[in-house]
Scaffold this motif. Structure first.
Motif, short mmCIF file in Angstrom:
data_model
loop_
_atom_site.label_atom_id
_atom_site.label_comp_id
_atom_site.label_asym_id
_atom_site.label_seq_id
_atom_site.Cartn_x
_atom_site.Cartn_y
_atom_site.Cartn_z
N VAL A 65 0.84 -1.21 0.00
CA VAL A 65 0.00 0.00 0.00
C VAL A 65 0.87 1.26 0.00
O VAL A 65 0.66 2.18 -0.78
CB VAL A 65 -0.95 0.01 1.21
CG1 VAL A 65 -1.64 1.36 1.34
CG2 VAL A 65 -1.98 -1.10 1.07
N MET A 66 1.90 1.26 0.86
CA MET A 66 2.74 2.46 0.94
C MET A 66 3.50 2.70 -0.36
O MET A 66 3.66 3.84 -0.79
CB MET A 66 3.72 2.35 2.11
CG MET A 66 3.03 2.54 3.44
SD MET A 66 4.16 2.85 4.78
CE MET A 66 4.95 1.29 4.96
N LEU A 67 3.98 1.62 -0.98
CA LEU A 67 4.72 1.77 -2.23
C LEU A 67 3.81 2.35 -3.32
O LEU A 67 4.19 3.27 -4.05
CB LEU A 67 5.30 0.42 -2.67
CG LEU A 67 6.27 0.49 -3.85
CD1 LEU A 67 7.47 1.36 -3.52
CD2 LEU A 67 6.74 -0.90 -4.25
N ILE A 68 2.58 1.84 -3.38
CA ILE A 68 1.64 2.34 -4.40
C ILE A 68 1.35 3.82 -4.16
O ILE A 68 1.40 4.64 -5.08
CB ILE A 68 0.34 1.52 -4.39
CG1 ILE A 68 0.61 0.10 -4.92
CG2 ILE A 68 -0.73 2.19 -5.25
CD1 ILE A 68 -0.56 -0.85 -4.81
N VAL A 69 1.08 4.16 -2.90
CA VAL A 69 0.79 5.58 -2.61
C VAL A 69 2.00 6.45 -2.94
O VAL A 69 1.88 7.52 -3.52
CB VAL A 69 0.37 5.76 -1.13
CG1 VAL A 69 0.18 7.23 -0.80
CG2 VAL A 69 -0.90 4.99 -0.84
N ALA A 70 3.21 5.95 -2.59
CA ALA A 70 4.42 6.74 -2.87
C ALA A 70 4.60 6.95 -4.36
O ALA A 70 4.91 8.04 -4.82
CB ALA A 70 5.65 6.06 -2.27
N VAL A 71 4.37 5.88 -5.16
CA VAL A 71 4.52 6.01 -6.61
C VAL A 71 3.50 7.00 -7.15
O VAL A 71 3.81 7.84 -8.00
CB VAL A 71 4.36 4.63 -7.31
CG1 VAL A 71 4.23 4.80 -8.81
CG2 VAL A 71 5.55 3.74 -6.99
N LYS A 72 2.27 6.93 -6.63
CA LYS A 72 1.23 7.85 -7.10
C LYS A 72 1.56 9.29 -6.71
O LYS A 72 1.31 10.22 -7.47
CB LYS A 72 -0.13 7.47 -6.48
CG LYS A 72 -0.70 6.18 -7.04
CD LYS A 72 -1.88 6.49 -7.96
CE LYS A 72 -2.52 5.20 -8.47
NZ LYS A 72 -1.95 4.72 -9.71
N ARG A 73 2.11 9.45 -5.51
CA ARG A 73 2.38 10.80 -5.03
C ARG A 73 3.66 11.38 -5.59
O ARG A 73 3.84 12.59 -5.64
CB ARG A 73 2.47 10.80 -3.50
CG ARG A 73 1.15 10.81 -2.79
CD ARG A 73 1.36 11.18 -1.33
NE ARG A 73 2.15 12.40 -1.21
CZ ARG A 73 1.62 13.62 -1.17
NH1 ARG A 73 0.33 13.78 -1.20
NH2 ARG A 73 2.40 14.67 -1.07
N PHE A 74 4.60 10.51 -5.96
CA PHE A 74 5.89 10.98 -6.44
C PHE A 74 5.70 11.77 -7.72
O PHE A 74 5.15 11.27 -8.69
CB PHE A 74 6.82 9.80 -6.69
CG PHE A 74 8.24 10.21 -6.96
CD1 PHE A 74 9.13 10.40 -5.93
CD2 PHE A 74 8.67 10.42 -8.25
CE1 PHE A 74 10.41 10.79 -6.18
CE2 PHE A 74 9.97 10.81 -8.51
CZ PHE A 74 10.85 11.00 -7.46
#
Lengths: 358, 243
Positions: A344-353
């Protein structure tokens, strides 16, 4: 599809940074050892040499055995007090003693009643003193009246190092891993090198994976470092298997590194990243992971919040491995929780990056 | 090669680039001139996909930058205003890193850059830490890194700021070679003498185009001797009007 060459280029460059930047190495090697030593000795919850005044009116074989038991326990230091000075309240006020024990004349006979008075100005310490004293009387003196038989699993001496070393591994690991990735990305933003990467065709996922991979090794190195120092300095046992420890620590390190990535998508400067990474790891881990305070006794809202604290799961894992010798079968649920959080955190980070500057 | 249509970028109320229409052809050296804050860097950043336009469109090689960002990025070599190589990496490692992020095979990357490294006198310094290189050499290395994937379009944002005159001349020699080899070069500068080397220049003021054309033609049109005078005349003129 992420391109392996690009990930390798970013990861390789990161390795050069790590090897050439003494600050990173200091964070990775010195910080955990220092923290372990400072926390380890400061959070020592064992009592030693509690000043105890004893008034022995019996002076017989039984009373001497009781006094001897207290002396030999190591928890108490018997302070000599003259009979006429034996006024517990006065001794507490002058801080000469923290506990007093009155042994009556009929000690050793059928119904012995002894009086233990404890200075409870610090209630936790008082509780501990009481428990220790009862333990000694119950186990050693067999006085009949105080026939107390505590039966404690996993940590028979109630050594607090057994309790705090696993917790410290969980806390230090999440702190350092979150720091490493968040600083490494925010540093590039600050130095302007991120701009040069962003004009290239790399994707957010490639950048983030390239950043995480080298630090996994560092995180695992840290896990073993803290464990090793903990076992050496604080004599903690290790009942489980190192392979299981390695596998679950890998999941935890990965989770913490992704937390750092998430921080880096919010923080613009290295300093902000550092504050944020410490802020969301240090106190929540200390207070809400079940490390210091048991989760079941928290209010319902806080109990819900603990579900998103990675250390909560790792604590179950590491205590299980070190103290109970748990294997994968008992720990897989906690492991799965870590995996879900990581994804979940990786997906959110990729989306937010942001692949753009503003 | 590049086409923009009513390109505009706002930062809050501030309009950094105001309805800019450009057409730049292959093999051209196109100069962006203007004072600090005129909108040069903002325009350049939009062209290479670092900033989203507030409105308007950009095509690079007939590809819409907003839609085919990744393809466009592959065809651009960019050197930012701020020196942005890794100082703790060796010169060689920086080159290999940029080859890596552009997914250019090592051998090909060396083939692309070796002649230039020799010309720049950088070949002997490849094993030096980038931090130890003199400023002029750092700039040259930045340019080489921008060319590691042999891009048809080269965008240089004030590449010669902080470089001595001799090094600046060498830099422009290379820019000329690049154009001669068929690359399109976009370069921003605030040195007016450098503007003479460009095939065409745009002079920007407060995000707007105030003059656009080949330097010689512009000088004739505005009846001035050199680019410095031209700049004072067109940019100063707008200032006078604003007052």
């Amino acid at each position: 599809m992420p391109n392996l060459n690009r990930i390798r280029a970013i990861a390789g460059k990161e390795v050069y940074h790590i090897l050439r930047d003494s600050r990173t190495l200091a964070i990775v090697i010195l910080m955990p050892i220092l923290q372990l030593i400072i926390f380890g000795y400061a959070m020592n919850m064992e009592l030693q040499n509690v000043p105890l005044a004893i008034s022995d009116l019996a002076h017989n074989h039984a009373s001497r055995r009781i006094i001897q038991a207290f002396e030999q326990s190591g928890y108490f230091r018997i302070i000599p007090v003259a009979v006429e000075d034996f006024v517990p309240e006065e001794l507490f006020r002058q801080r000469k003693a923290q506990a007093t024990l009155s042994i009556p004349r009929d000690c050793g006979e059928e119904r012995t009643q002894m009086l233990l008075k404890v200075d409870a100005s610090d209630p936790n310490t008082a509780q501990l003193i009481q428990n220790y004293a009862l333990g000694i009387l119950g186990g050693g003196a067999k006085s009949g009246l105080l026939d107390l038989r505590p039966f404690i699993l996993y940590n028979p001496d109630l050594k607090s190092s057994f309790f705090f070393v696993p917790g410290l591994i969980a806390m230090i690991l999440v702190m350092i891993c979150a720091l490493l990735t968040s600083i490494s990305i925010s540093r590039e933003k600050e130095m302007g090198t991120m701009e040069q990467i962003l004009v290239s065709p790399v994707s957010a996922l490639e950048i983030l994976l390239g950043k995480v991979i080298p630090y996994i090794l560092l995180g695992l190195l840290d896990a073993f470092l803290i464990l090793g120092v903990g076992m050496l300095l604080f004599k903690v046992p290790f009942a489980g298997s190192f392979v299981v420890f390695l596998g679950f620590s890998f999941l935890y390190v990965l989770c913490a590194l992704c937390l750092g990535l998430l921080v880096s998508t919010i923080a613009k400067t290295q300093q902000a990243a550092m504050m944020m990474a410490l802020g969301i790891t240090l106190l929540p881990t200390l207070l809400l992971s079940g490390y210091l305070f048991p989760i079941p006794s928290m209010p319902a809202v806080l109990q819900k919040i603990t579900l998103i604290i990675p250390a909560r799961y790792y604590l179950v894992i590491i205590r299980g491995i070190m103290l109970k010798g748990n294997s994968v079968a008992e720990l897989y649920q906690a492991g799965l929780s870590l995996i879900v959080m990581t994804i979940v955190m990786l997906i959110v980070a990729v989306k937010r990056f942001k692949l753009r500057l503003i | 090669m590049i086409k923009t249509e009513e390109l505009t970028r706002k930062f809050g109320d501030f309009i950094a680039v105001d309805h800019l229409n450009l057409q730049i052809v292959r093999g051209e050296i196109f100069g962006f001139l203007g004072a600090n804050g005129a909108g040069k860097t903002t325009t350049i950043r939009m062209l290479c996909g670092l900033l989203m336009p507030s409105s308007g469109r950009i095509w690079v090689n007939n590809l819409d930058v907003a839609k085919e960002g990744e393809k466009v990025k592959k065809s651009i070599g960019y050197m930012s205003q701020r020196f942005s190589l890794y100082q703790d990496l060796k010169a060689k490692e920086n080159l290999e890193f940029y080859a890596g992020v552009y997914a250019t095979p090592r051998a090909e990357a060396w083939e692309n850059t070796l002649p230039l490294l020799e010309q720049f006198g950088l070949k002997e310094s490849l094993n030096m830490r980038t931090a130890e290189l003199p400023m002029g050499y750092k700039q040259r290395l930045s340019l080489v890194c921008a060319l590691v994937h042999n891009p048809p379009l080269v965008i240089l944002d004030e590449p010669t700021s902080g470089v001595d005159p001799q090094a600046r001349r060498e830099f422009w020699q290379v820019i000329n070679q690049l154009a001669f080899a068929g690359k399109t070069v976009l370069v921003s500068t605030h040195f007016m003498d450098e503007a003479e080397y460009c095939h065409r220049v745009i002079i920007m003021q407060a995000g707007k185009e105030v003059a656009l054309g080949p330097p010689r033609e512009l000088k004739q049109r505005f009846e001035v001797q050199n680019m410095q005078e031209l700049f004072m005349k067109v940019a100063g003129g707008i200032n006078a009007k604003l007052k």
